[in-house]
Design a protein around this motif. Structure first.
Motif, PDB file in Angstrom:
ATOM      1  N   TRP A 183      -2.562  10.896   0.167  1.00 29.25           N
ATOM      2  CA  TRP A 183      -1.889  10.629   1.446  1.00 29.25           C
ATOM      3  C   TRP A 183      -2.905  10.329   2.546  1.00 29.25           C
ATOM      4  O   TRP A 183      -2.662   9.491   3.417  1.00 29.25           O
ATOM      5  CB  TRP A 183      -0.979  11.799   1.816  1.00 29.25           C
ATOM      6  CG  TRP A 183       0.003  12.059   0.704  1.00 29.25           C
ATOM      7  CD1 TRP A 183       0.045  13.135  -0.126  1.00 29.25           C
ATOM      8  CD2 TRP A 183       1.017  11.152   0.237  1.00 29.25           C
ATOM      9  NE1 TRP A 183       1.032  12.976  -1.076  1.00 29.25           N
ATOM     10  CE2 TRP A 183       1.647  11.779  -0.879  1.00 29.25           C
ATOM     11  CE3 TRP A 183       1.462   9.899   0.635  1.00 29.25           C
ATOM     12  CZ2 TRP A 183       2.697  11.176  -1.579  1.00 29.25           C
ATOM     13  CZ3 TRP A 183       2.504   9.305  -0.074  1.00 29.25           C
ATOM     14  CH2 TRP A 183       3.112   9.938  -1.151  1.00 29.25           C
ATOM     15  N   GLY A 184      -4.053  10.996   2.484  1.00 32.45           N
ATOM     16  CA  GLY A 184      -5.123  10.665   3.424  1.00 32.45           C
ATOM     17  C   GLY A 184      -5.622   9.252   3.173  1.00 32.45           C
ATOM     18  O   GLY A 184      -5.929   8.506   4.111  1.00 32.45           O
ATOM     19  N   GLY A 185      -5.694   8.886   1.888  1.00 30.67           N
ATOM     20  CA  GLY A 185      -6.106   7.527   1.537  1.00 30.67           C
ATOM     21  C   GLY A 185      -5.125   6.493   2.045  1.00 30.67           C
ATOM     22  O   GLY A 185      -5.511   5.419   2.533  1.00 30.67           O
ATOM     23  N   ALA A 225      -1.200   5.202  -7.565  1.00 30.67           N
ATOM     24  CA  ALA A 225      -2.441   5.028  -8.331  1.00 30.67           C
ATOM     25  C   ALA A 225      -3.241   6.322  -8.381  1.00 30.67           C
ATOM     26  O   ALA A 225      -3.919   6.604  -9.371  1.00 30.67           O
ATOM     27  CB  ALA A 225      -3.276   3.903  -7.720  1.00 30.67           C
ATOM     28  N   ALA A 226      -3.142   7.113  -7.306  1.00 32.72           N
ATOM     29  CA  ALA A 226      -3.912   8.355  -7.264  1.00 32.72           C
ATOM     30  C   ALA A 226      -3.198   9.513  -7.963  1.00 32.72           C
ATOM     31  O   ALA A 226      -3.857  10.416  -8.476  1.00 32.72           O
ATOM     32  CB  ALA A 226      -4.188   8.738  -5.802  1.00 32.72           C
ATOM     33  N   SER A 265      -8.673   6.999  -1.422  1.00 33.85           N
ATOM     34  CA  SER A 265      -7.975   8.171  -1.959  1.00 33.85           C
ATOM     35  C   SER A 265      -8.910   9.113  -2.715  1.00 33.85           C
ATOM     36  O   SER A 265      -8.601  10.290  -2.873  1.00 33.85           O
ATOM     37  CB  SER A 265      -6.821   7.729  -2.863  1.00 33.85           C
ATOM     38  OG  SER A 265      -7.317   6.959  -3.933  1.00 33.85           O
ATOM     39  N   GLN A 266     -10.048   8.592  -3.174  1.00 34.93           N
ATOM     40  CA  GLN A 266     -10.995   9.458  -3.875  1.00 34.93           C
ATOM     41  C   GLN A 266     -11.674  10.432  -2.910  1.00 34.93           C
ATOM     42  O   GLN A 266     -12.133  11.492  -3.295  1.00 34.93           O
ATOM     43  CB  GLN A 266     -12.051   8.622  -4.592  1.00 34.93           C
ATOM     44  CG  GLN A 266     -11.511   7.917  -5.831  1.00 34.93           C
ATOM     45  CD  GLN A 266     -12.548   7.046  -6.519  1.00 34.93           C
ATOM     46  OE1 GLN A 266     -13.641   6.828  -5.995  1.00 34.93           O
ATOM     47  NE2 GLN A 266     -12.211   6.537  -7.685  1.00 34.93           N
ATOM     48  N   TYR A 267     -11.758  10.030  -1.653  1.00 30.65           N
ATOM     49  CA  TYR A 267     -12.409  10.874  -0.657  1.00 30.65           C
ATOM     50  C   TYR A 267     -11.397  11.668   0.168  1.00 30.65           C
ATOM     51  O   TYR A 267     -11.676  12.768   0.614  1.00 30.65           O
ATOM     52  CB  TYR A 267     -13.260  10.020   0.298  1.00 30.65           C
ATOM     53  CG  TYR A 267     -14.424   9.364  -0.383  1.00 30.65           C
ATOM     54  CD1 TYR A 267     -15.658  10.009  -0.501  1.00 30.65           C
ATOM     55  CD2 TYR A 267     -14.305   8.093  -0.946  1.00 30.65           C
ATOM     56  CE1 TYR A 267     -16.727   9.410  -1.149  1.00 30.65           C
ATOM     57  CE2 TYR A 267     -15.368   7.488  -1.596  1.00 30.65           C
ATOM     58  CZ  TYR A 267     -16.579   8.140  -1.693  1.00 30.65           C
ATOM     59  OH  TYR A 267     -17.634   7.548  -2.342  1.00 30.65           O
ATOM     60  N   LEU A 268     -10.209  11.089   0.379  1.00 29.84           N
ATOM     61  CA  LEU A 268      -9.250  11.678   1.319  1.00 29.84           C
ATOM     62  C   LEU A 268      -7.960  12.146   0.657  1.00 29.84           C
ATOM     63  O   LEU A 268      -7.063  12.625   1.344  1.00 29.84           O
ATOM     64  CB  LEU A 268      -8.910  10.638   2.409  1.00 29.84           C
ATOM     65  CG  LEU A 268     -10.113  10.040   3.165  1.00 29.84           C
ATOM     66  CD1 LEU A 268      -9.686   8.845   3.990  1.00 29.84           C
ATOM     67  CD2 LEU A 268     -10.748  11.101   4.054  1.00 29.84           C
ATOM     68  N   ALA A 296       0.819  -1.220   0.000  1.00 28.40           N
ATOM     69  CA  ALA A 296       0.000   0.000   0.000  1.00 28.40           C
ATOM     70  C   ALA A 296       0.846   1.261   0.000  1.00 28.40           C
ATOM     71  O   ALA A 296       0.434   2.290  -0.550  1.00 28.40           O
ATOM     72  CB  ALA A 296      -0.929  -0.006   1.217  1.00 28.40           C
ATOM     73  N   LEU A 297       2.029   1.194   0.591  1.00 29.60           N
ATOM     74  CA  LEU A 297       2.895   2.379   0.665  1.00 29.60           C
ATOM     75  C   LEU A 297       3.157   2.968  -0.721  1.00 29.60           C
ATOM     76  O   LEU A 297       3.307   4.178  -0.873  1.00 29.60           O
ATOM     77  CB  LEU A 297       4.234   2.020   1.333  1.00 29.60           C
ATOM     78  CG  LEU A 297       4.165   1.680   2.823  1.00 29.60           C
ATOM     79  CD1 LEU A 297       5.523   1.209   3.328  1.00 29.60           C
ATOM     80  CD2 LEU A 297       3.679   2.885   3.637  1.00 29.60           C
TER      81      LEU A 297
END
Lengths: 52, 381
Positions: free
Chosen positions: B186-188, B98-99, B180-183, B91-92
């Motif tokens: 980095w928030g994702g 991806a975002a 990541s679409q909402y946050l 995930a790192l």
């Protein structure tokens, strides 16, 4: 079991090579999710687009 | 008197198997050369990375199936913790890249009955077969005839699943929910790591309550980190998280087509991605490239250590469980949008909610599969 493995190995590898040589293979390798409208790794569309 | 000590020592024969070691390495090199000649170094890299994954899985004996069973039966959490660690490492890179980077994407999938049913059935199948998608690949590659049967039926089941998936999708569902679409990227990532920490805390608490071990072994930790890093490399080369089972579906469809069954008119095979996969070379599909590499890598790793595939065939009941398990996994993987790698590891490491839904539902399916194992002469543990 060893003989079965040898057979599967030879037939499988031959099938891969034959398929590669007999099919279009230009361009980079892709996944179905690379195509527009894909919503899953298999290329399934999103529910929101299906219901339209 | 001088003694020639070297002459007294018995010669230690290399226990490996030159024939299969050479065949595995040669096959991987041949396929890599074919795609390299097409001007596709990334495809060659995917074969090489699959090869390395096969070795890593074999050497670490990394197993989702046994780890989940140990957790459900004995409460042991070490294997599950290893999987969470693997996903955290992957995930790192996957969530932010991806975002942020055009051309890259995460493993996403819709939420709905298809996902729930497919992953539940997959969970049953993985306990009967005694291996998931990646587990089937590396154990079949490393000389288990039983898992060769599971793989063959996995392929059949996934083709059947491809015929049923459109009808299950028509039952309805929600579009993918990606952190990541909402946050933001980095928030994702923070949310994804937090979700893994919460899952680890819950699993750890359940293990402690049952008096079982919580932490993974050193081998599992090393394996998880190595496989996590290799997953990142696959993501970089393929531009999508590592996946396994679409390749099985395509192999089966190509075999069916060669036998005279025309699948091209089926709704699944008219979607742009599968349609292209059915007509183009098998070596233009990212999941097939890593799958082939993984089989040959595991074969090379096993053949380097011992005579290859010398064991006797297991009892018929055990083979029947492998066949049924493979069939259920194949069908379930298509409806559930992948296996432990494509849906659970790839989904969660992409910050997609479907990864956690898949995990919970497949874990529930495992409880059923574990109850069924004794019917086939398999231990519940």
């Amino acid at each position: 079991m060893r003989l079965v493995y040898a057979l599967v190995f030879v037939l499988g590898l031959a099938a891969i090579v034959f398929d590669h040589l007999a099919s279009p293979s230009t361009g980079r390798a892709m996944s179905p999710e690379d195509f527009s409208g894909a919503c899953a790794p298999c290329g399934a569309p999103c529910p929101s687009t299906q219901s339209r | 008197m001088t003694v020639a000590t070297t002459a007294e020592k018995p010669a230690v024969a290399w226990p490996g198997d030159w024939l299969f070691l050479a065949a595995a390495c040669g096959a991987a090199l041949l396929l890599a050369a074919l795609v390299w000649l097409d001007g596709q170094p990334a495809s060659a890299a995917l074969i090489g990375l699959g090869f390395a994954l096969g070795i890593a899985f074999f050497r670490a004996e990394f197993s989702f199936t046994a780890a989940w069973r140990r957790f459900l039966v004995r409460g042991e959490a070490g294997g599950l913790m290893g999987a969470f660690l693997l996903i955290a490492v992957a995930a790192l890179a996957i969530v932010p890249v991806a975002a942020l980077v055009p051309g890259f994407g995460g493993a996403i999938a819709p939420l709905g009955p298809s996902l729930l049913i497919g992953s539940f059935v997959f969970g049953i199948g993985m306990q009967l077969a005694n291996g998931c998608g990646s587990g089937t690949l590396y154990t079949a590659g490393s000389g288990s005839g039983r898992m060769l049967i599971a793989l063959a039926f996995f392929v059949v089941g996934s083709v059947i699943g491809s015929l049923h998936l459109p009808a299950f999708l028509a039952l309805g569902g929600a579009d993918p929910i990606v952190a990541s679409q909402y946050l933001g990227p980095w928030g994702g990532l923070a949310a994804t790591l937090a979700s893994l920490a919460i899952a680890a805390a819950i699993v750890g608490a359940m293990a402690r309550r049952r008096g079982a071990n919580v932490l993974p072994s050193r081998t599992i930790v090393i394996g998880a980190v190595a496989i996590g890093l290799l997953s990142i490399a696959v993501f970089v080369a393929g531009r999508h998280p590592w996946s396994v089972t679409f390749g099985f579906t395509m192999w089966g469809a190509k075999i069916a087509s060669a036998l005279g069954f025309d699948l091209s008119s089926q709704p699944f095979w008219q979607w742009p991605g599968p349609k292209r996969a059915l007509t183009d070379s098998v070596l233009t599909d990212t999941s097939s490239l890593t799958d082939f590499g993984m089989i040959f890598g595991a074969m090379a790793a096993a053949a380097a250590l011992r005579p290859f595939a010398r064991a006797d065939w297991p009892p018929l009941k055990s083979l029947a469980a492998a066949a049924l398990g493979g069939l259920l996994m194949g069908w379930g993987a298509r409806l559930g949008f992948g296996c432990n790698i494509g849906a659970f590891v790839g989904g969660v490491a992409s910050g997609s909610l479907h990864g956690w839904v898949w995990f919970a539902s497949a874990l529930a399916g495992c409880t059923v599969g574990i109850r069924l194992r004794p019917w086939f002469g398999l231990s519940r543990e």
